[in-house]
Design an enzyme around this catalytic site. Structure first.
Site, mmCIF file in Angstrom:
data_model
loop_
_atom_site.group_PDB
_atom_site.id
_atom_site.type_symbol
_atom_site.label_atom_id
_atom_site.label_comp_id
_atom_site.label_asym_id
_atom_site.label_seq_id
_atom_site.Cartn_x
_atom_site.Cartn_y
_atom_site.Cartn_z
ATOM 1 N N SER A 41 -29.793 -55.222 -3.202
ATOM 2 C CA SER A 41 -31.252 -55.082 -3.166
ATOM 3 C C SER A 41 -31.632 -53.690 -2.678
ATOM 4 O O SER A 41 -30.895 -53.084 -1.882
ATOM 5 C CB SER A 41 -31.849 -56.117 -2.209
ATOM 6 O OG SER A 41 -33.214 -55.842 -1.976
ATOM 7 N N TYR B 249 -31.469 -59.928 6.006
ATOM 8 C CA TYR B 249 -31.359 -59.849 4.533
ATOM 9 C C TYR B 249 -30.888 -58.451 4.142
ATOM 10 O O TYR B 249 -29.987 -58.310 3.300
ATOM 11 C CB TYR B 249 -32.707 -60.194 3.900
ATOM 12 C CG TYR B 249 -32.751 -60.083 2.388
ATOM 13 C CD1 TYR B 249 -32.168 -61.056 1.577
ATOM 14 C CD2 TYR B 249 -33.387 -59.013 1.762
ATOM 15 C CE1 TYR B 249 -32.218 -60.962 0.185
ATOM 16 C CE2 TYR B 249 -33.449 -58.913 0.386
ATOM 17 C CZ TYR B 249 -32.863 -59.885 -0.401
ATOM 18 O OH TYR B 249 -32.915 -59.791 -1.777
#
Ligand code: NAD
Length: 249
Positions: free
Chosen positions: A140, A155
């Protein structure tokens, strides 16, 4: 067709609005036989049936090693080989550093990072026998810029871990014809983002992106098809940004 007669596994691919299913659809359109793996509640068999005949939907939890091994074995029984794996399963949680509890940390890291390791371990022996294979890991932009829009620091850490794991595996298995690469999506409209962004906020975010829009699942799917195909034959250990230019620096 870029993936004619190739066999591809996609984890977390059952959500029809998600990056995984868009990748499954594009890979099937390029001639691949696709196995969609996902949790039972996501109904991977139904998702696979939507691709047409000749594809497979399997219940598998990427945080559970025996479950990953059973899924890889089922794909080998059905199709005889494994050419590509897309490590796509991932979950996020929008909390700050001080709010992250141990269970939150485990949950978020387990799906993205442990899951990428376990599923790669499950397919690598078959790829090694074939002396060929391609693994694509979905990281990401959050890993690169220290946070996206929705994910917490755990995350970002999980997705940064995926980059390191993928590069290390790329070094280890390159000589055996196995390529391992990452895709770093920016903000893509899927169920993860659904309902969390109003039109005003979307306009504000789009104004900060050189391509002036949020991403679509198909934008990421195209990058995965490329990396899984022979067009990317000399690419390994790379990080392919699919973010509309939001990280140009
Ligand atoms: P999504 O929620 O539609 O897809 C995630 C899938 O993973 C779901 O189908 C879910 O059931 C599955 N999953 C969750 N836990 C699992 C487990 N233990 N085992 C197997 N499957 C499991 O979200 P998405 O936006 O399509 O995200 C796909 C990937 O892309 C994720 O790794 C996400 O972190 C990453 N990503 C998304 C964006 C974005 O903006 N949407 C941006 C960057 C990265």
């Amino acid at each position: 067709m870029l993936l004619k007669d190739r066999v591809a596994i996609i984890t977390g691919g059952a959500g029809i609005n998600g990056l995984g299913f868009a990748t499954a659809r594009q890979m099937a359109a390029q001639g691949a036989r696709v196995a969609i793996l996902d949790l039972e509640r996501a109904d991977p068999a139904d998702a696979a049936a939507r691709l047409g005949d000749g594809h497979l939907g399997l219940v598998a939890d990427v945080t559970d090693k025996p479950s990953c091994e059973a899924a890889a074995a089922a794909v080998l029984r059905a199709f005889g080989r494994i050419d590509a794996l897309v490590n796509n399963a991932g979950i996020t949680q929008a909390v700050g550093t001080l709010e992250i509890g141990g269970a939150d940390y485990d949950r978020v890291l387990d799906v993205s990072l442990r899951g990428t390791l376990y599923m790669s371990q499950a397919v690598l022996p078959a790829m090694r026998r074939q002396q060929a294979g391609a693994i694509v890991c979905i990281s990401s932009v959050s890993a690169q810029r220290g946070g996206g829009i929705f994910g917490g620091p755990h995350y970002s850490a999980a997705k940064a871990g995926v980059l390191g794991l993928a590069r290390a595996m790329a070094r280890e298995f390159g000589a055996e014809g196995i390529r391992i690469n990452c895709v770093t999506p920016g903000l893509i409209e899927t169920d993860i983002t659904q309902g969390k962004l109003g039109p005003e906020r979307k306009r504000e975010i789009s104004a900060t992106i050189p391509l002036a829009r949020l991403g679509r699942a198909d934008d990421v799917a195209g990058a995965c098809v490329f990396l899984a195909s022979d067009l990317a034959a000399y690419c390994t250990g790379i990080t392919l940004d699919v973010n509309g230019g939001m990280l140009i620096h």
